[in-house]
Design an enzyme around this catalytic site. Structure first.
Site, PDB file in Angstrom:
ATOM      1  N   HIS A   9       0.872  -1.184   0.000  1.00 48.58           N
ATOM      2  CA  HIS A   9       0.000   0.000   0.000  1.00 48.58           C
ATOM      3  C   HIS A   9       0.901   1.223   0.000  1.00 48.58           C
ATOM      4  O   HIS A   9       1.280   1.732   1.053  1.00 48.58           O
ATOM      5  CB  HIS A   9      -0.929  -0.039   1.219  1.00 48.58           C
ATOM      6  CG  HIS A   9      -1.959   1.049   1.219  1.00 48.58           C
ATOM      7  ND1 HIS A   9      -3.122   0.981   1.957  1.00 48.58           N
ATOM      8  CD2 HIS A   9      -2.014   2.244   0.572  1.00 48.58           C
ATOM      9  CE1 HIS A   9      -3.836   2.072   1.764  1.00 48.58           C
ATOM     10  NE2 HIS A   9      -3.175   2.875   0.936  1.00 48.58           N
ATOM     11  N   HIS A  11       1.490   4.787  -2.507  1.00 47.50           N
ATOM     12  CA  HIS A  11       1.148   5.620  -3.673  1.00 47.50           C
ATOM     13  C   HIS A  11       2.432   6.296  -4.149  1.00 47.50           C
ATOM     14  O   HIS A  11       3.049   7.044  -3.375  1.00 47.50           O
ATOM     15  CB  HIS A  11       0.123   6.679  -3.283  1.00 47.50           C
ATOM     16  CG  HIS A  11      -1.155   6.107  -2.739  1.00 47.50           C
ATOM     17  ND1 HIS A  11      -2.278   5.936  -3.514  1.00 47.50           N
ATOM     18  CD2 HIS A  11      -1.480   5.643  -1.499  1.00 47.50           C
ATOM     19  CE1 HIS A  11      -3.243   5.408  -2.764  1.00 47.50           C
ATOM     20  NE2 HIS A  11      -2.790   5.216  -1.542  1.00 47.50           N
ATOM     21  N   HIS A 189      -9.357   0.835  -1.724  1.00 49.34           N
ATOM     22  CA  HIS A 189      -9.396   1.488  -0.419  1.00 49.34           C
ATOM     23  C   HIS A 189     -10.834   1.381   0.086  1.00 49.34           C
ATOM     24  O   HIS A 189     -11.770   1.667  -0.674  1.00 49.34           O
ATOM     25  CB  HIS A 189      -9.047   2.969  -0.526  1.00 49.34           C
ATOM     26  CG  HIS A 189      -7.591   3.270  -0.729  1.00 49.34           C
ATOM     27  ND1 HIS A 189      -6.850   2.715  -1.739  1.00 49.34           N
ATOM     28  CD2 HIS A 189      -6.763   4.093  -0.047  1.00 49.34           C
ATOM     29  CE1 HIS A 189      -5.616   3.171  -1.655  1.00 49.34           C
ATOM     30  NE2 HIS A 189      -5.532   4.025  -0.646  1.00 49.34           N
ATOM     31  N   GLU A 192     -11.470   3.388   5.417  1.00 55.45           N
ATOM     32  CA  GLU A 192     -10.441   4.291   5.964  1.00 55.45           C
ATOM     33  C   GLU A 192     -11.201   5.395   6.703  1.00 55.45           C
ATOM     34  O   GLU A 192     -11.199   5.457   7.921  1.00 55.45           O
ATOM     35  CB  GLU A 192      -9.583   4.866   4.833  1.00 55.45           C
ATOM     36  CG  GLU A 192      -8.520   5.868   5.285  1.00 55.45           C
ATOM     37  CD  GLU A 192      -7.775   6.529   4.119  1.00 55.45           C
ATOM     38  OE1 GLU A 192      -8.278   6.503   2.970  1.00 55.45           O
ATOM     39  OE2 GLU A 192      -6.700   7.113   4.370  1.00 55.45           O
ATOM     40  N   ASP A 270       1.600   3.954   2.727  1.00 55.14           N
ATOM     41  CA  ASP A 270       0.607   4.838   2.097  1.00 55.14           C
ATOM     42  C   ASP A 270       1.279   5.984   1.329  1.00 55.14           C
ATOM     43  O   ASP A 270       1.538   5.842   0.141  1.00 55.14           O
ATOM     44  CB  ASP A 270      -0.373   5.373   3.150  1.00 55.14           C
ATOM     45  CG  ASP A 270      -1.761   5.628   2.584  1.00 55.14           C
ATOM     46  OD1 ASP A 270      -1.986   5.340   1.394  1.00 55.14           O
ATOM     47  OD2 ASP A 270      -2.640   6.112   3.328  1.00 55.14           O
TER      48      ASP A 270
HETATM   49  N1  HPA Z   1      -6.739   7.334   0.804  1.00 55.22           N
HETATM   50  C1  HPA Z   1      -7.334   7.629  -0.341  1.00 55.22           C
HETATM   51  N2  HPA Z   1      -6.678   8.086  -1.390  1.00 55.22           N
HETATM   52  C2  HPA Z   1      -5.371   8.240  -1.315  1.00 55.22           C
HETATM   53  C3  HPA Z   1      -4.686   7.956  -0.148  1.00 55.22           C
HETATM   54  C4  HPA Z   1      -5.411   7.462   0.958  1.00 55.22           C
HETATM   55  O1  HPA Z   1      -4.891   7.162   2.049  1.00 55.22           O
HETATM   56  N3  HPA Z   1      -3.378   8.233  -0.400  1.00 55.22           N
HETATM   57  C5  HPA Z   1      -3.295   8.658  -1.671  1.00 55.22           C
HETATM   58  N4  HPA Z   1      -4.499   8.667  -2.232  1.00 55.22           N
HETATM   59 ZN    ZN Z   2      -3.718   4.715   0.252  1.00 51.43          ZN
END
Ligand code: HPA
Ligand code: ZN
Length: 331
Positions: A9, A11, A189, A192, A270
């Site tokens: 995970h 980005h 996702h 969250e 992340d």
């Molecule tokens: N959540 C949703 N979108 C995202 C995140 C995240 O933690 N990080 C980068 N894009």
């Molecule tokens: Zn993410």
């Protein structure tokens, strides 16, 4: 010996460090609203997911060429190598770059060149996952996905990210069905900031193979039971959760409760350049907070490897390295 782990995970755009943002802005003649390091750093106080996303999308304007993507991918892998990362499944946001007029082929070629360099230099294996924005219409995701498939771009799977609340997975049912029909891996996702119900939808309607974050599953005991039974991977990002205020403090983070429930959780970073640390810092945070034993750390590492899209022999090799790490304690 560092604990060997898989980073599932992450980005790519979230690895853009402030110094790199300013250097690329200069190089590519991009005017940012915060021209000094001090002014830029002052923006990194987030109140929720959206406040982070606003800065995250603004900063990625500095990425213009394949060489930029190659450079940041390689820089990330160099740093990941130092964290013990042996395999990475890298997310990127195609819509963010298409919106700025970049060509998909150029973006992917740059990332792929960086991933290949990481394999050659540090032996880090990889997969590449295109994440679609849930705040954009599903038609946009579908159009890009069709292009990715029809033009045979080198991606291994799709994900779903960006603003969660108000954008339930059901909106993307067709997109995910198309991806699965074309042999792509699928992750999303969910849970969250959004409710446990979004996790249920991601499982039932998108038929995902992993849930990214998923921490709000604890609000639904029947869902927890199901996730445990199916051993559905949850990619948890502790520093992200604290910095985006989805949990108030690390002490209140649900990781310990998730492990005790028997959920298949692993630890990831992340957007490490935004949330205060790479995978090693995320592991250190939870090891320190919850006094995780070496056996518990090995469970997290094995979970990350088993939850990856590596082939079985590669998983077995990496898990054997985790066992060797655990045994090394007694030497
Ligand atoms: N959540 C949703 N979108 C995202 C995140 C995240 O933690 N990080 C980068 N894009
Ligand atoms: Zn993410």
């Amino acid at each position: 010996m560092k604990l060997p782990v898989a980073e599932l995970h992450i980005h790519l755009e979230g690895t853009l460090e402030p110094e790199t943002i300013l250097r690329l802005a200069g190089q590519n003649n991009i005017d940012l609203p915060w021209p000094s390091l001090q002014e830029l750093r002052a923006q990194y106080n987030f109140s929720n997911l959206q406040s982070f996303l606003d800065l995250f999308y603004a900063n990625m304007a500095v990425l213009r060429t394949a060489a930029d993507f190659q450079e940041i991918t390689t820089a990330y892998l160099h740093r990941a190598h130092a964290s013990g990362v042996r395999h990475v499944e890298l997310f990127f946001d195609p819509q963010a770059h298409l919106e700025r007029g970049l060509a998909l082929a150029e973006v992917i070629a740059g990332i792929r060149a960086g991933l290949d360099a990481g394999l050659a230099r540090w032996g880090i294996t990889h997969r590449l996952i295109a994440c679609f924005w849930r705040h954009a219409p599903a038609e946009s995701a579908m159009e890009i996905l069709r292009t990715l498939v029809q033009e045979r771009h080198a991606i291994d799977g799709i994900g779903l990210d960006s603003s969660e609340l108000g954008y339930p997975p059901i909106l993307f049912q067709e997109v995910f069905a198309y991806a699965r029909e074309h042999g792509l891996h699928v992750v999303a996702h969910a849970g969250e900031e959004g409710p446990a119900e979004y996790i249920v939808q991601a499982l039932d309607l998108l038929k995902v193979e992993r849930i990214d974050h998923g921490i709000r599953c604890l609000e639904d005991p029947a869902l927890v039971q199901r996730l445990v039974k199916e051993q559905m991977p949850l990619t948890v990002c502790p520093l992200s959760n604290v910095r985006l205020r989805t949990v108030d403090t690390m002490a209140e983070h649900p990781l310990r409760r998730m492990l005790e429930a028997g959920l298949k959780v692993s630890i990831h970073s992340d957007d490490p350049a935004y949330f205060g640390g790479y995978l090693d810092a995320n592991l250190a945070a939870v090891i320190g907070q919850f006094e995780l034993s070496r056996e518990e750390q090995a469970v997290l590492a094995r979970n990350s490897i088993e939850s990856s899209f590596l082939e079985e022999p590669a998983k077995a090799r990496l898990c054997a390295e985790v066992d060797a790490w655990l045994a090394a304690e007694h030497l």
